[in-house]
Design a protein around this motif. Structure first.
Motif, PDB file in Angstrom:
ATOM      1  N   THR A 121      42.372  35.625  26.138  1.00  0.00           N
ATOM      2  CA  THR A 121      40.977  35.196  26.160  1.00  0.00           C
ATOM      3  C   THR A 121      40.779  34.008  27.096  1.00  0.00           C
ATOM      4  OG1 THR A 121      41.358  33.879  24.153  1.00  0.00           O
ATOM      5  CG2 THR A 121      40.422  36.067  23.862  1.00  0.00           C
ATOM      6  N   GLU A 122      41.771  33.114  27.166  1.00  0.00           N
ATOM      7  CA  GLU A 122      41.652  31.980  28.088  1.00  0.00           C
ATOM      8  C   GLU A 122      41.690  32.460  29.532  1.00  0.00           C
ATOM      9  OE1 GLU A 122      40.800  28.145  29.006  1.00  0.00           O
ATOM     10  OE2 GLU A 122      40.819  29.103  27.031  1.00  0.00           O
ATOM     11  N   ASN A 123      42.536  33.445  29.820  1.00  0.00           N
ATOM     12  CA  ASN A 123      42.560  34.027  31.164  1.00  0.00           C
ATOM     13  C   ASN A 123      41.227  34.689  31.498  1.00  0.00           C
ATOM     14  OD1 ASN A 123      45.181  33.258  31.724  1.00  0.00           O
ATOM     15  ND2 ASN A 123      46.083  35.191  31.097  1.00  0.00           N
TER      16      ASN A 123
ATOM     17  N   LEU B 166      36.067  34.909  34.308  1.00  0.00           N
ATOM     18  CA  LEU B 166      34.613  35.055  34.255  1.00  0.00           C
ATOM     19  C   LEU B 166      33.887  33.860  34.862  1.00  0.00           C
ATOM     20  CD1 LEU B 166      34.079  36.508  30.655  1.00  0.00           C
ATOM     21  CD2 LEU B 166      34.003  37.749  32.811  1.00  0.00           C
ATOM     22  N   LEU B 167      34.500  32.694  34.771  1.00  0.00           N
ATOM     23  CA  LEU B 167      33.839  31.491  35.270  1.00  0.00           C
ATOM     24  C   LEU B 167      34.231  31.148  36.706  1.00  0.00           C
ATOM     25  CD1 LEU B 167      33.889  29.196  32.097  1.00  0.00           C
ATOM     26  CD2 LEU B 167      32.002  30.542  33.027  1.00  0.00           C
ATOM     27  N   GLN B 168      34.811  32.118  37.420  1.00  0.00           N
ATOM     28  CA  GLN B 168      35.082  31.899  38.837  1.00  0.00           C
ATOM     29  C   GLN B 168      33.773  31.637  39.571  1.00  0.00           C
ATOM     30  OE1 GLN B 168      38.354  32.120  40.749  1.00  0.00           O
ATOM     31  NE2 GLN B 168      38.481  31.309  38.683  1.00  0.00           N
ATOM     32  N   PRO B 169      33.764  30.686  40.493  1.00  0.00           N
ATOM     33  CA  PRO B 169      32.517  30.386  41.211  1.00  0.00           C
ATOM     34  C   PRO B 169      32.047  31.577  42.035  1.00  0.00           C
ATOM     35  CG  PRO B 169      34.381  29.222  42.183  1.00  0.00           C
ATOM     36  CD  PRO B 169      34.867  29.816  40.910  1.00  0.00           C
ATOM     37  N   PRO B 170      30.748  31.819  42.061  1.00  0.00           N
ATOM     38  CA  PRO B 170      30.221  32.984  42.768  1.00  0.00           C
ATOM     39  C   PRO B 170      29.990  32.708  44.256  1.00  0.00           C
ATOM     40  CG  PRO B 170      28.445  31.847  41.621  1.00  0.00           C
ATOM     41  CD  PRO B 170      29.715  31.097  41.295  1.00  0.00           C
ATOM     42  N   PHE B 171      30.066  33.761  45.057  1.00  0.00           N
ATOM     43  CA  PHE B 171      29.623  33.715  46.450  1.00  0.00           C
ATOM     44  C   PHE B 171      28.222  34.347  46.490  1.00  0.00           C
ATOM     45  CE2 PHE B 171      34.241  33.529  47.245  1.00  0.00           C
ATOM     46  CZ  PHE B 171      34.290  32.465  48.140  1.00  0.00           C
ATOM     47  N   SER B 172      27.288  33.700  45.820  1.00  0.00           N
ATOM     48  CA  SER B 172      25.985  34.320  45.591  1.00  0.00           C
ATOM     49  C   SER B 172      25.116  34.406  46.835  1.00  0.00           C
ATOM     50  CB  SER B 172      25.237  33.557  44.497  1.00  0.00           C
ATOM     51  OG  SER B 172      25.176  32.174  44.807  1.00  0.00           O
TER      52      SER B 172
ATOM     53  N   VAL C 153      48.141  34.433  33.893  1.00  0.00           N
ATOM     54  CA  VAL C 153      48.963  33.401  33.256  1.00  0.00           C
ATOM     55  C   VAL C 153      49.546  33.987  31.982  1.00  0.00           C
ATOM     56  CG1 VAL C 153      49.002  31.085  32.270  1.00  0.00           C
ATOM     57  CG2 VAL C 153      47.489  31.582  34.192  1.00  0.00           C
ATOM     58  N   VAL C 154      50.879  33.857  31.830  1.00  0.00           N
ATOM     59  CA  VAL C 154      51.576  34.352  30.643  1.00  0.00           C
ATOM     60  C   VAL C 154      52.483  33.240  30.134  1.00  0.00           C
ATOM     61  CG1 VAL C 154      51.478  36.779  31.312  1.00  0.00           C
ATOM     62  CG2 VAL C 154      53.367  35.386  32.115  1.00  0.00           C
TER      63      VAL C 154
ATOM     64  N   GLU D  21      48.706  23.699  32.612  1.00  0.00           N
ATOM     65  CA  GLU D  21      49.182  23.484  33.980  1.00  0.00           C
ATOM     66  C   GLU D  21      48.413  24.317  34.998  1.00  0.00           C
ATOM     67  OE1 GLU D  21      51.430  21.153  34.578  1.00  0.00           O
ATOM     68  OE2 GLU D  21      51.611  20.768  32.430  1.00  0.00           O
ATOM     69  N   VAL D  22      48.142  25.576  34.672  1.00  0.00           N
ATOM     70  CA  VAL D  22      47.450  26.468  35.610  1.00  0.00           C
ATOM     71  C   VAL D  22      46.466  27.346  34.855  1.00  0.00           C
ATOM     72  CG1 VAL D  22      49.288  26.576  37.348  1.00  0.00           C
ATOM     73  CG2 VAL D  22      49.310  28.183  35.442  1.00  0.00           C
ATOM     74  N   ALA D  23      45.493  27.862  35.599  1.00  0.00           N
ATOM     75  CA  ALA D  23      44.511  28.779  35.014  1.00  0.00           C
ATOM     76  C   ALA D  23      44.209  29.861  36.027  1.00  0.00           C
ATOM     77  CB  ALA D  23      43.237  28.025  34.640  1.00  0.00           C
ATOM     78  N   VAL D  24      43.798  31.015  35.534  1.00  0.00           N
ATOM     79  CA  VAL D  24      43.403  32.109  36.417  1.00  0.00           C
ATOM     80  C   VAL D  24      42.333  31.611  37.383  1.00  0.00           C
ATOM     81  CG1 VAL D  24      42.195  34.320  36.490  1.00  0.00           C
ATOM     82  CG2 VAL D  24      44.003  33.958  34.814  1.00  0.00           C
ATOM     83  N   GLY D  25      42.546  31.883  38.672  1.00  0.00           N
ATOM     84  CA  GLY D  25      41.596  31.457  39.694  1.00  0.00           C
ATOM     85  C   GLY D  25      41.970  30.157  40.373  1.00  0.00           C
TER      86      GLY D  25
END
Length: 736
Positions: free
Chosen positions: A315-317, A322-328, A675-676, A710-714
Motif C-alpha cells: 500500500t505504501e508503494n 499514485l502521488l507521482q507528480p503529473p506532467f499535466s 520497494v520490498v 530510505e526510498v520510495a517508489v518514484g
C-alpha cells in the motif's frame, strides 16, 4: 430493548472505548468522538481534514488504526456474548468461568476458555466418556489417590459390553480423556504459545523430486530460523513454496524440555499412583493434540503478520506511485511495445483527450526501423509532442532505442526542439484496456489501442489514470496475491481513497472511477455525477452537486471539500476550504482586507496580510477552531494548489543505455520502481532494473531498519553499479 439491556450495552461500549484508547494511547474522548463520526458514516479523509477540533487532531493513519481496533473490539465482544450464551445453554456457566470470560481481552484467551465447552465432533476422549471411563480419568486428573495400583483400580471399569475388554483398555481410554483435558488447559496453552513464539524454529526442506527448474526456492531447500527472527518475506516465500509442492516446513521445539514445562503445570502430587499414567497422557496430548494445533496456530500467526507487513509495504508503494507528480501540461505520445503485433502508438492532448494513433513495427521480427521513425516523427511534428511514454513490457528496450535515435535525429535537425522520453510501468494497462470503462470511453478503438492511451495518460496524471485499474495489478507489490485478499482490498481501498482526497478532484473533468474514491461518493453516485455533467454541462459551483440525484446533505458534506471547480465564480470552490467554513473565511478576509473575488490576483500580497496573526485569538473572534483556521490560511495562500507539484518530476531521458555499457563503478541516476523488504528495484535506463540491496541502501553504510524510510517508489536516486551479470541479466547497485 429493556432499560437494563440498554444500560448493559452502553457499559460494554464504554469499556470498549476505554480499551481502544488505552491500547492506542489516545484519550477516551478522542476515541468516543471518532467512533460517533464513524457510526454516522463519516469517512476518514473527511474526519482527518474537517473534524480535527472534534477528534483532537487525529490524522488519517491514527484514525485508521482506531477504526480497525474499534471494529476488532466490537467483534470480540460479539464473540464473547456468543460464547457465554452457548455455555449458559449447557448449564455449565459458573460465576468464576463467566468472570474469566468477561476479563479476557484477546481472542486466543477467549477461545481457550471456551474450548472445553465447544460442541465438537466425536473424539477418542468422547468415545471413552461414552464407555464410562470418565470417573477413572478423574482419578488420574485429580492426583489424590496415593494407595493401590493403577491396574487394580482400573479393573473396576472393565466392561466388555461397553467395549472395554481389559485393564489396559480402561487405562488407555482414561488417558485419552486426560489428554484432551490437558490440551484444553488454558495455562498450558498460553505457556506453549509463549514457548513456540520465543524458542521454536521454523525448519524448511525441499520436497524430494519436486520440480523447481528456475531455482525459485533454492534459498529455502535447507532453511532454519527462530520463529521470532524469521522475516516476513521469508514466511511468504515458504508458504508459497509449500502450496506449490516444492517445500515442506514445520515448527520445531525441544520436545523433552516442553514436556517438562507441561508436567510442571499439570502434575501437582508426585505421590499419586497415577503419575505415570498422567505423564503418558501429557506426552500423548502434546504430540497428538497440542503440537498440531498450536504449531498451525503459530504458522497462521506468522503468515498473518507477514501478510499484514506485505500489505503495508504494497500500500505504501501504491501511495507513492499514485502521488507521482503529473506532467499535466504535456502533449504525450504513449507507446505500448510489442514484437509480433507491433508497437501501438497514441497521442493525447494536455487534457488526456485522444488525438490520433497508429501501429509501428520497429521491433523483431519485422524491424521496420526507418518506417517507424517516419511515422513517429510525423505524429510528433503534427501535434507538437512534448513527451514520449514507453511501456516497460515486451520489446520496450528495442523501442526505446528507436525513440532515442529519433529524438537525436530530430534535435540535430532542430536544436531548439524540446522533447524527451521516459519508460513507464505499464502494469495494468491491458487490464484497463479490456474493462467496461475503457470500452465506454473508446467504443471505436480496439483493446490494444486503449492500452497505450492509458500509458500516455498515466504520465500526465498518474492518480487519475491508475485509479481505473485494480491496485493489485499496477506492478509495485510482492506476494500481493498470497495475502489475505479482504485485508489487502481494504488496505488498497484506504490508500487510494487517501490519495484521491489528499490531491482533490476536478468535478468537471474527473472520470467516474476517480469520483468513486472521493469521500462520501460511491460507484453509483459517481456515475450519476458524470451523467448529470454530460446532460446539464459543467458544474459552476459546489452547491450544484446537490442537484445530482442521490446527493443529499450528508453526501454533500462528506464530498464537497475534496472537489475542485476552477471555473467557479467563487474562488473558494477551487480550494480545500469546506463550504461550511465559507462564512468564517469571508469574515477573515473582511478583517484582513482580502478581496475574495480577486483571490488569485492577490497571492503576492497575501503572505504579508496573513503573517504574524494571533491564531488562537483570531479563531475565537471568527468562531472556528484553530485547525480550521490553519486550513483556511493555507488554502488562501495557495488556492488550487496540487500537493504533488512540490515533488520532483520523473526522470526524463533522451538517450539509451545497454547493459553491456555498464561496468563496476559506473555512476547513474535511477528511478525506484518497487520497494520490498530486502531492497529496491531501480530503473537505470537499461533493459532490466538493478537491485539496490538493503545492505547497500545507505551511502554511509549504516544498517537499514526500515526500507521505506530510505526510498520510495518514484524516488530519483544516485547509484553506483557494483555487479553486472550479462548472462543472468542482473545488476547490483549501491547508494552514493
Amino acid at each position: 430493548m429493556s432499560e437494563s439491556l440498554t444500560d448493559t450495552a452502553a457499559a460494554t461500549e464504554t469499556q470498549i472505548l476505554i480499551t481502544v484508547a488505552t491500547k492506542l494511547g489516545f484519550s477516551v474522548k478522542q476515541v468516543s468522538k471518532a467512533a460517533e463520526l464513524f457510526d454516522e458514516g463519516a469517512t476518514i479523509p473527511f474526519i482527518a481534514r474537517y473534524r480535527q477540533e472534534v477528534t483532537g487532531g487525529l490524522d488519517e493513519v491514527q484514525l485508521r488504526n482506531l477504526r480497525d481496533e474499534l471494529e476488532f473490539r466490537r467483534l470480540l465482544e460479539q464473540r464473547r456474548e456468543t460464547i457465554l450464551e452457548s455455555i449458559r445453554k449447557q448449564e455449565k456457566l459458573t460465576p468464576e468461568l463467566e468472570e474469566a470470560i468477561r476479563a479476557a481481552t484477546e481472542l486466543n484467551t477467549l477461545e481457550d476458555l471456551y474450548l472445553p465447552y465447544k460442541p465438537k465432533r466425536k473424539t477418542r476422549a468422547s468415545v471413552a466418556i461414552e464407555r464410562g471411563l470418565e470417573p477413572l480419568a478423574d482419578l488420574i486428573w485429580l492426583q489424590e489417590t496415593t494407595q493401590g495400583e493403577p491396574e487394580g483400580i482400573a479393573a473396576d471399569y472393565v466392561d466388555a459390553e461397553k467395549d472395554v475388554p481389559d485393564v489396559e483398555a480402561a487405562l488407555a481410554g482414561a488417558r485419552d480423556i486426560v489428554a484432551e483435558r490437558v490440551s484444553q488447559h488454558t495455562e498450558v496453552r498460553e505457556m506453549l504459545r509463549d514457548q513456540l513464539r520465543n524458542f521454536a524454529s521454523i525448519v524448511c526442506k525441499k520436497v524430494d523430486d519436486a520440480a523447481d527448474e528456475k531455482g525459485t526456492y533454492e534459498t529455502y531447500y535447507d532453511f532454519q530460523s527462530k520463529v521470532k527472527y524469521v522475516k516476513p518475506y521469508q514466511v511468504l516465500a515458504i508458504d508459497r513454496g509449500e502450496r506449490e509442492g516444492v517445500l515442506s516446513a514445520r515448527i520445531d521445539l525441544w520436545e523433552e524440555r516442553t514436556l517438562e514445562e507441561i508436567d510442571n503445570l499439570i502434575i501437582t502430587n508426585d505421590d499419586s499412583v497415577f503419575v505415570e499414567e498422567l505423564e503418558d497422557a501429557i506426552e500423548d496430548s502434546w504430540k497428538r493434540l497440542l503440537y498440531p494445533s498450536l504449531s498451525r496456530e503459530i504458522r497462521n500467526e506468522l503468515s498473518e503478520a507477514a501478510g499484514e507487513h506485505a500489505i503495508s509495504m504494497f500500500t505504501e508503494n501504491v501511495r507513492n506511485l499514485l502521488l507521482q507528480p503529473p506532467f499535466s501540461t504535456k502533449i504525450v505520445m504513449g507507446i505500448d511495445p510489442g514484437y509480433r503485433t507491433g508497437c501501438k502508438v497514441a497521442v493525447v492532448d494536455q487534457t488526456g483527450a485522444y488525438l490520433e494513433g497508429t501501429t509501428v513495427f520497429p521491433t523483431p521480427p519485422f524491424s521496420k526501423i526507418a518506417e517507424s521513425k517516419v511515422a513517429l516523427g510525423r505524429l510528433i511534428q503534427k501535434y507538437k509532442v512534448d513527451l514520449i511514454a514507453i511501456g516497460n513490457g515486451t520489446g520496450s528496450r528495442e523501442t526505446e532505442q528507436v525513440v532515442a535515435e529519433l529524438i537525436g535525429d530530430m534535435r540535430a535537425a532542430d536544436p531548439k526542439l524540446e522533447i524527451a522520453y521516459l519508460v513507464t510501468n505499464e502494469a495494468g494497462a491491458s487490464v484497463y484496456s479490456a474493462s467496461d470503462e475503457a470500452r465506454e470511453e473508446f467504443p471505436d478503438l480496439d483493446a490494444a489501442q486503449r492500452g497505450n492511451i492509458s500509458i500516455a495518460r498515466r504520465v500526465q496524471d498518474p492518480l487519475a489514470e491508475l485509479v481505473k485499474i485494480d491496485p493489485k495489478s499496477i506492478g509495485v507489490g510482492l506476494y500481493q496475491h498470497d495475502v489475505n485478499q479482504v485485508k489487502l482490498s481494504r488496505g488498497l481501498g484506504d490508500v487510494v481513497e487517501s490519495c484521491v482526497n489528499h490531491v482533490g478532484v476536478n468535478l468537471n473533468t474527473a472520470s467516474a472511477a476517480l469520483l468513486t474514491y472521493v469521500s462520501g461518493m460511491s460507484k453509483t453516485i459517481a456515475r450519476k455525477v458524470v451523467a448529470h455533467r454530460s446532460k446539464i454541462g459543467r458544474f459552476e459551483s459546489r452547491d450544484q452537486l446537490q442537484d445530482v440525484p442521490g446527493v443529499g446533505p450528508f453526501r454533500f458534506q462528506q464530498a464537497a471539500g475534496f472537489l475542485r471547480i476552477p471555473e467557479s465564480g467563487n474562488p473558494l470552490d477551487n480550494t480545500a476550504i469546506h463550504p461550511e467554513s465559507y462564512e468564517a473565511t469571508q469574515k477573515l478576509c473582511d478583517k484582513l482586507g482580502i478581496d475574495l473575488t480577486r483571490l488569485p490576483d492577490e497571492k503576492d500580497l497575501l503572505p504579508l496580510k496573513l503573517r504574524n496573526l494571533k491564531v488562537s485569538e483570531l479563531a475565537r473572534e471568527i468562531e472556528i477552531g484553530e485547525p480550521t483556521l490553519a486550513l483556511i490560511i493555507e488554502n488562501l495562500l495557495k488556492p488550487g494548489r496540487d500537493p504533488r507539484e512540490d515533488l520532483p518530476k520523473p526522470l526524463l531521458r533522451q538517450d539509451v543505455l545497454k547493459i553491456e555499457d555498464l561496468h563496476e563503478g559506473t555512476h547513474l541516476q535511477g528511478t525506484v520502481r518497487n520497494v520490498v523488504d530486502f531492497g529496491a528495484f531501480v530503473d537505470i535506463g537499461v533493459k532490466v532494473d538493478g537491485l539496490l540491496h538493503v545492505s547497500q541502501m545507505r551511502a554511509d553504510g549504516k544498517r537499514v531498519e526500515n526500507v521505506l524510510e530510505e526510498v520510495a517508489v518514484g524516488d530519483i536516486i544516485e547509484v553506483e553499479v557494483t555487479t553486472v551479470d550479462i548472462k543472468r541479466q542482473r545488476i547490483g547497485l549501491k547508494r552514493v
